[in-house]
Design a protein around this motif. Structure first.
Motif, PDB file in Angstrom:
ATOM      1  N   PRO A  55       0.736  -1.432  -0.059  1.00  0.00           N
ATOM      2  CA  PRO A  55      -0.119  -0.129  -0.122  1.00  0.00           C
ATOM      3  C   PRO A  55       0.703   1.232   0.091  1.00  0.00           C
ATOM      4  CG  PRO A  55      -0.058  -0.954   2.249  1.00  0.00           C
ATOM      5  CD  PRO A  55       0.857  -2.091   1.228  1.00  0.00           C
ATOM      6  N   ILE A  56       0.293   2.278  -0.534  1.00  0.00           N
ATOM      7  CA  ILE A  56       0.876   3.532  -0.607  1.00  0.00           C
ATOM      8  C   ILE A  56      -0.484   4.507  -0.059  1.00  0.00           C
ATOM      9  CG2 ILE A  56       2.711   3.422  -2.124  1.00  0.00           C
ATOM     10  CD1 ILE A  56       0.879   4.998  -3.985  1.00  0.00           C
ATOM     11  N   GLU A  57      -0.284   5.619   0.199  1.00  0.00           N
ATOM     12  CA  GLU A  57      -1.402   6.704   0.366  1.00  0.00           C
ATOM     13  C   GLU A  57      -0.845   8.062  -0.097  1.00  0.00           C
ATOM     14  OE1 GLU A  57      -4.223   7.853   4.282  1.00  0.00           O
ATOM     15  OE2 GLU A  57      -2.560   6.765   4.385  1.00  0.00           O
ATOM     16  N   LEU A  58      -1.913   8.671  -0.689  1.00  0.00           N
ATOM     17  CA  LEU A  58      -1.641   9.859  -1.240  1.00  0.00           C
ATOM     18  C   LEU A  58      -1.313  10.963   0.024  1.00  0.00           C
ATOM     19  CD1 LEU A  58      -3.999  10.583  -4.279  1.00  0.00           C
ATOM     20  CD2 LEU A  58      -1.650   9.968  -4.308  1.00  0.00           C
ATOM     21  N   THR A  59      -0.599  11.913  -0.069  1.00  0.00           N
ATOM     22  CA  THR A  59      -0.467  12.991   0.839  1.00  0.00           C
ATOM     23  C   THR A  59      -1.556  13.984   0.708  1.00  0.00           C
ATOM     24  OG1 THR A  59       0.690  14.517  -0.689  1.00  0.00           O
ATOM     25  CG2 THR A  59       2.123  12.834   0.867  1.00  0.00           C
ATOM     26  N   GLU A  60      -1.805  15.025   1.641  1.00  0.00           N
ATOM     27  CA  GLU A  60      -2.765  15.923   1.403  1.00  0.00           C
ATOM     28  C   GLU A  60      -2.797  16.577   0.270  1.00  0.00           C
ATOM     29  OE1 GLU A  60      -5.680  16.141   3.237  1.00  0.00           O
ATOM     30  OE2 GLU A  60      -5.088  14.247   4.241  1.00  0.00           O
ATOM     31  N   GLU A  61      -1.570  17.148   0.097  1.00  0.00           N
ATOM     32  CA  GLU A  61      -1.202  17.726  -1.275  1.00  0.00           C
ATOM     33  C   GLU A  61      -1.485  16.701  -2.598  1.00  0.00           C
ATOM     34  OE1 GLU A  61       0.953  19.460   2.033  1.00  0.00           O
ATOM     35  OE2 GLU A  61       0.904  17.346   1.375  1.00  0.00           O
ATOM     36  N   GLY A  62      -1.317  15.650  -2.326  1.00  0.00           N
ATOM     37  CA  GLY A  62      -1.529  14.743  -3.420  1.00  0.00           C
ATOM     38  C   GLY A  62      -3.053  14.522  -3.543  1.00  0.00           C
ATOM     39  N   LYS A  63      -3.889  14.430  -2.739  1.00  0.00           N
ATOM     40  CA  LYS A  63      -5.229  14.310  -2.817  1.00  0.00           C
ATOM     41  C   LYS A  63      -5.755  15.418  -3.470  1.00  0.00           C
ATOM     42  CE  LYS A  63      -5.712  11.380   1.550  1.00  0.00           C
ATOM     43  NZ  LYS A  63      -6.088  11.377   2.963  1.00  0.00           N
ATOM     44  N   ASN A  64      -5.281  16.642  -3.107  1.00  0.00           N
ATOM     45  CA  ASN A  64      -5.736  17.918  -3.876  1.00  0.00           C
ATOM     46  C   ASN A  64      -5.450  18.315  -5.195  1.00  0.00           C
ATOM     47  OD1 ASN A  64      -7.636  18.373  -1.515  1.00  0.00           O
ATOM     48  ND2 ASN A  64      -5.781  18.988  -0.314  1.00  0.00           N
ATOM     49  N   HIS A  65      -4.324  17.629  -5.454  1.00  0.00           N
ATOM     50  CA  HIS A  65      -3.748  18.103  -6.779  1.00  0.00           C
ATOM     51  C   HIS A  65      -4.558  17.353  -8.172  1.00  0.00           C
ATOM     52  CE1 HIS A  65      -0.790  18.386 -10.040  1.00  0.00           C
ATOM     53  NE2 HIS A  65       0.198  19.067  -9.122  1.00  0.00           N
ATOM     54  N   SER A  66      -4.292  18.525  -9.010  1.00  0.00           N
ATOM     55  CA  SER A  66      -5.610  18.132 -10.200  1.00  0.00           C
ATOM     56  C   SER A  66      -5.474  17.202 -11.057  1.00  0.00           C
ATOM     57  CB  SER A  66      -5.343  19.734 -11.035  1.00  0.00           C
ATOM     58  OG  SER A  66      -4.112  19.614 -11.647  1.00  0.00           O
ATOM     59  N   LEU A  67      -4.031  16.405 -11.154  1.00  0.00           N
ATOM     60  CA  LEU A  67      -3.743  15.322 -11.829  1.00  0.00           C
ATOM     61  C   LEU A  67      -4.055  14.093 -11.238  1.00  0.00           C
ATOM     62  CD1 LEU A  67       0.027  16.189 -13.152  1.00  0.00           C
ATOM     63  CD2 LEU A  67      -2.095  16.538 -14.421  1.00  0.00           C
ATOM     64  N   LEU A  68      -4.477  14.278  -9.837  1.00  0.00           N
ATOM     65  CA  LEU A  68      -4.766  12.843  -8.994  1.00  0.00           C
ATOM     66  C   LEU A  68      -5.813  12.740  -8.527  1.00  0.00           C
ATOM     67  CD1 LEU A  68      -1.162  13.037  -7.047  1.00  0.00           C
ATOM     68  CD2 LEU A  68      -1.903  12.193  -9.403  1.00  0.00           C
ATOM     69  N   THR A 126      -6.106   7.584 -15.884  1.00  0.00           N
ATOM     70  CA  THR A 126      -6.623   8.869 -15.435  1.00  0.00           C
ATOM     71  C   THR A 126      -5.638  10.032 -15.479  1.00  0.00           C
ATOM     72  OG1 THR A 126      -6.686   8.470 -13.120  1.00  0.00           O
ATOM     73  CG2 THR A 126      -8.630   7.928 -14.149  1.00  0.00           C
ATOM     74  N   ILE A 127      -4.224   9.776 -15.001  1.00  0.00           N
ATOM     75  CA  ILE A 127      -3.454  10.524 -14.770  1.00  0.00           C
ATOM     76  C   ILE A 127      -2.909  11.135 -16.416  1.00  0.00           C
ATOM     77  CG2 ILE A 127      -0.764  11.148 -13.923  1.00  0.00           C
ATOM     78  CD1 ILE A 127      -1.488   9.059 -11.949  1.00  0.00           C
ATOM     79  N   LEU A 128      -2.712  10.039 -17.274  1.00  0.00           N
ATOM     80  CA  LEU A 128      -2.432  10.309 -18.548  1.00  0.00           C
ATOM     81  C   LEU A 128      -3.267  11.082 -19.399  1.00  0.00           C
ATOM     82  CD1 LEU A 128      -0.777   7.029 -19.127  1.00  0.00           C
ATOM     83  CD2 LEU A 128       0.456   8.815 -18.653  1.00  0.00           C
ATOM     84  N   ASP A 129      -4.706  10.765 -19.209  1.00  0.00           N
ATOM     85  CA  ASP A 129      -5.664  11.403 -19.709  1.00  0.00           C
ATOM     86  C   ASP A 129      -5.722  12.741 -19.248  1.00  0.00           C
ATOM     87  OD1 ASP A 129      -6.652   9.067 -21.084  1.00  0.00           O
ATOM     88  OD2 ASP A 129      -7.975   8.547 -19.634  1.00  0.00           O
ATOM     89  N   THR A 130      -5.615  13.156 -17.925  1.00  0.00           N
ATOM     90  CA  THR A 130      -5.679  14.495 -17.486  1.00  0.00           C
ATOM     91  C   THR A 130      -4.597  15.413 -17.960  1.00  0.00           C
ATOM     92  OG1 THR A 130      -6.900  13.707 -15.370  1.00  0.00           O
ATOM     93  CG2 THR A 130      -5.675  15.714 -15.359  1.00  0.00           C
ATOM     94  N   LEU A 131      -3.323  14.567 -18.198  1.00  0.00           N
ATOM     95  CA  LEU A 131      -1.965  15.338 -18.443  1.00  0.00           C
ATOM     96  C   LEU A 131      -2.076  15.678 -19.939  1.00  0.00           C
ATOM     97  CD1 LEU A 131       0.665  16.291 -17.141  1.00  0.00           C
ATOM     98  CD2 LEU A 131       1.431  13.700 -17.952  1.00  0.00           C
TER      99      LEU A 131
END
Length: 247
Positions: A115-128, A239-244
């Protein structure tokens, strides 16, 4: 828009995998530099995205792999030119190094579905935005880790190593709405590519199972878990690639 994607390969058994499928499905073109075949690097004006894949070597192994020095200069040049740059595992470590961050052995090996977990910044980032907000399981194969580069946003963490991913932008990236992304994990693995990695790394797996039983899985466990997790990992990467590509 048709993208021109250039990929850097360090070994024959770590290729684009799902990223290649995604690119082909969208009609994007792909070119390659296979360092193990002594391929040359392209001119900067011949590609839009740079994708840097993984490999078993360290970023510090320039004596054994002299092309690493040229690769680092090329990555830095691509970043300075404001290109979208994606690094996976070794690729992320190379980017972090080019941005001045320390890359060193983490003191633990992570091999398998963990497992990994997104940071708060990761959770709020537009790409993620379409990645899970709670801990989720991804494929790892690394022993080195990177510090988060100065000016970058740390986007993911795990119990074994704090920095599992980052996103970075220069002023030019912000103007162009492009990004530099590094992930320690392998969202891109397919069943075929995962089996290839396991086949080439069986000796390492067996050795590190004894040293790090909590963070290294057996070959059979890795393949079994892949049946459960690969589809989700590929979907998240899409989803990341599509957004990017639509920024």
């Amino acid at each position: 828009m048709t993208l021109r994607i250039h990929a850097l390969f360090h070994v024959g058994f770590e290729d684009l995998s799902f990223i290649g499928q995604w690119a082909n499905n969208h009609g994007h073109t792909i070119t390659y530099t296979r360092f193990y075949n002594e391929d040359s690097l392209p001119q900067q004006d011949t590609f839009d995205w740079l994708i840097i894949m993984g490999g078993p070597m360290s970023i510090h192994d320039e004596k054994k792999f002299p092309w690493l020095a040229d690769e680092k200069r090329f990555i830095k040049q691509s970043i300075d030119n404001g290109k979208n740059v994606i690094g996976i595992c070794l690729g992320a470590q190379l980017i972090a190094h080019c941005l001045g961050a320390i890359v060193k052995p983490s003191g633990v090996k992570e091999i398998g579905w963990l497992p990994i977990e997104l940071t708060e910044e990761g959770k709020n980032h537009s790409l993620l935005q379409k990645l899970p907000k709670q801990a989720f399981t991804v494929f790892h194969w690394h022993g080195d880790g990177f510090d988060c580069p100065k000016g970058a946003t740390a986007i993911a963490t795990s119990g074994a190593w704090a920095n599992q991913g980052f996103i970075y932008q220069t002023r030019l990236h912000k103007e162009l709405e492009s990004f530099v992304i590094g992930w320690q994990c392998h969202f891109e693995v397919t069943q075929d590519s995962m089996v290839k990695m396991v086949e080439h790394g069986r000796d390492e797996i067996q050795k590190e199972l004894n040293n790090y039983p909590k963070s290294v899985q057996s070959s059979a466990e890795i393949i079994e878990h892949g049946n459960k997790y690969i589809e989700d990992n590929n979907a998240w990467l899409a989803t990341i690639l599509d957004t990017l590509s639509n920024v």
